[in-house]
Enzyme design. Structure first.
Site, PDB file in Angstrom:
ATOM      1  N   GLN A 106       2.759   1.003  -2.833  1.00 19.68           N
ATOM      2  CA  GLN A 106       2.804  -0.353  -3.380  1.00 19.68           C
ATOM      3  C   GLN A 106       1.826  -0.410  -4.536  1.00 19.68           C
ATOM      4  O   GLN A 106       0.630  -0.156  -4.377  1.00 19.68           O
ATOM      5  CB  GLN A 106       2.413  -1.395  -2.338  1.00 19.68           C
ATOM      6  CG  GLN A 106       2.526  -2.822  -2.875  1.00 19.68           C
ATOM      7  CD  GLN A 106       1.859  -3.843  -1.986  1.00 19.68           C
ATOM      8  OE1 GLN A 106       0.638  -3.894  -1.901  1.00 19.68           O
ATOM      9  NE2 GLN A 106       2.654  -4.650  -1.315  1.00 19.68           N
ATOM     10  N   TYR A 176      -0.311 -12.523  -7.321  1.00 19.10           N
ATOM     11  CA  TYR A 176      -0.925 -11.446  -8.087  1.00 19.10           C
ATOM     12  C   TYR A 176      -0.466 -11.637  -9.543  1.00 19.10           C
ATOM     13  O   TYR A 176       0.209 -12.600  -9.866  1.00 19.10           O
ATOM     14  CB  TYR A 176      -0.517 -10.100  -7.520  1.00 19.10           C
ATOM     15  CG  TYR A 176      -1.240  -9.704  -6.249  1.00 19.10           C
ATOM     16  CD1 TYR A 176      -1.565 -10.643  -5.264  1.00 19.10           C
ATOM     17  CD2 TYR A 176      -1.599  -8.391  -6.006  1.00 19.10           C
ATOM     18  CE1 TYR A 176      -2.227 -10.279  -4.104  1.00 19.10           C
ATOM     19  CE2 TYR A 176      -2.262  -8.013  -4.845  1.00 19.10           C
ATOM     20  CZ  TYR A 176      -2.575  -8.957  -3.898  1.00 19.10           C
ATOM     21  OH  TYR A 176      -3.230  -8.590  -2.753  1.00 19.10           O
ATOM     22  N   ARG A 352       2.373  -6.377  11.238  1.00 22.92           N
ATOM     23  CA  ARG A 352       1.412  -6.633  12.316  1.00 22.92           C
ATOM     24  C   ARG A 352       1.791  -5.947  13.628  1.00 22.92           C
ATOM     25  O   ARG A 352       0.927  -5.423  14.335  1.00 22.92           O
ATOM     26  CB  ARG A 352       1.271  -8.145  12.529  1.00 22.92           C
ATOM     27  CG  ARG A 352       0.476  -8.846  11.453  1.00 22.92           C
ATOM     28  CD  ARG A 352       0.580 -10.357  11.544  1.00 22.92           C
ATOM     29  NE  ARG A 352       1.915 -10.828  11.180  1.00 22.92           N
ATOM     30  CZ  ARG A 352       2.278 -12.103  11.163  1.00 22.92           C
ATOM     31  NH1 ARG A 352       1.385 -13.041  11.517  1.00 22.92           N
ATOM     32  NH2 ARG A 352       3.478 -12.465  10.803  1.00 22.92           N
TER      33      ARG A 352
END
Length: 394
Positions: A106, A176, A352
């Site tokens: 990423q 971002y 998660r």
């Protein structure tokens, strides 16, 4: 119009093509900042972080976060893509490949989310903004900055190829840098990078095109795109679909991973579940600690958790696009994965649940009714400052 859905949904555990890449299944370990690279270089801890879910059965794991420039890090411990990083990255990709999985990097530029106090460099944004975590103002990005960052994405993609990555994921989410330009709330510019959607999307479209031109079909290219920012006046679904359609028609990306929320303005909009304000505050010195304790519930607003909580938004993209889509958000059980396949999504992304159980996919493969042990308490989130992990695991 999108193509009609196939009569029979694909098996989420069967091999699948992603651009030039064939994955052993349709399950991707989503990018979650690992917090274990204090020198901005690969460590044994980072390698093990990704080796575990690879050994546990995912089709691909995603290294996060590989910044394209030193000021593009959210904090100074994040990897930034440069020649010195290649040997360590190669060790990491070799370790993941040895377990039979693929690996993606990423990459992106944190923009206004960057912690300028930590990096020692000004954070870039469409205009002047205040980052409450760094207690610093951002610097408005000039056209020269935008050109430099665009070229840096292409260079980072080339380094990813040299390092043995099978794919790159370009970060167009969470406010971002590219995402902040997309946001009409954040981007108030009057030049060719502000105003209309065509102007606000120039940064994202230009980056995607530069990456494709650099690597061609040597590796797969995906983008993580906000469907909506989750803040009033922010980037929303209708505009996001238009951005996605341009990425599809331009051939810049092989798939989109659909996300939501703003790391700057509304971070829990992506995560859902409990908001661990006290635990986050404990990671900061004063006066930030006190400020987070007092105002944390306004910034870290809790949203109820449910399985596949982004599905309703993502269905609108599925109806509008032919491009392969990766469903993210609350995917922890086999039946949810099967639902995603039935709804026409090509891949699912998990985060998660795999922190709690890196071998969850292997266990689901052996017993489809396996229940995830993840409670979505989000206590993993504050651990990004000391090494991201599930604190409920002994």
């Amino acid at each position: 119009m999108a193509k009609p859905l196939p009569h029979q949904a694909p098996d989420v555990l069967a091999p699948a093509e992603l651009g030039p890449l064939t994955l052993r299944n349709r399950i991707i370990k989503a990018a979650t900042f690992e917090g274990c690279t204090p020198d901005a270089l690969v460590t044994d801890e980072l390698i093990e972080y990704h080796r575990r879910p690879a050994a546990g059965g995912v089709g691909m794991t995603t290294v996060a976060y590989c910044a394209v420039a030193p000021e593009g890090r959210t904090e100074r411990g994040q990897i930034w893509m440069r020649p010195e990083a290649i040997p360590g990255l190669r060790r990491l990709t070799d370790a993941v490949h040895a377990e039979g999985a693929a690996v993606s990097a990423q990459m992106g530029h944190a923009g206004p989310v960057a912690d300028a106090k930590s990096t020692g460099l000004p954070a870039l944004a469409p205009g002047r903004l205040f980052n409450p975590l760094s207690m610093r103002m951002t610097r408005p990005a000039t056209p020269h900055d935008i050109d430099r960052v665009t070229r840096a994405h292409a260079e980072a993609a080339r380094i990813a190829v040299e390092s043995g990555f099978d794919a790159v994921e370009i970060h167009f989410g969470h406010n971002y840098l590219a995402s902040s330009f997309l946001s009409p709330k954040i981007n108030r510019r009057k030049d060719d990078y502000g105003g209309s959607l065509d102007h606000r999307a120039r940064v994202a479209w230009g980056i995607a095109r530069a990456v494709r031109d650099e690597v061609g079909d040597r590796i797969a290219i995906t983008a993580k795109l906000n469907m909506k920012d989750g803040v009033r006046g922010g980037f929303g679904i209708e505009e996001s679909i238009q951005v996605a359609r341009r990425l599809q028609d331009d051939g810049s990306v092989d798939a989109l991973q659909l996300t939501a929320g703003s790391s700057l303005l509304n971070p829990m909009y992506l995560f859902r579940g409990d908001a661990p304000v006290k635990e986050f505050a404990a990671q900061f010195p004063q006066p930030q600690r006190l400020g987070i304790r007092l105002a944390g519930k306004q910034v870290l607003r809790a949203y109820p958790y449910r399985e596949a909580y982004l599905l309703e938004f993502a269905q609108r993209f599925r109806a509008a696009l032919d491009l392969p889509l990766i469903l993210l958000g609350g995917i922890t059980h086999r039946e949810t994965m099967d639902l995603a396949m039935a709804e026409g999504f090509q891949f699912v992304a998990m985060a998660r649940a795999l922190l709690r159980e890196p071998d969850l996919i292997a266990r689901i493969t052996a017993a489809p009714d396996t229940a995830s042990q993840c409670t979505h308490c989000n206590l993993c989130m504050p651990t990004i400052y000391t090494g991201t992990h599930c604190p409920l695991v002994p």
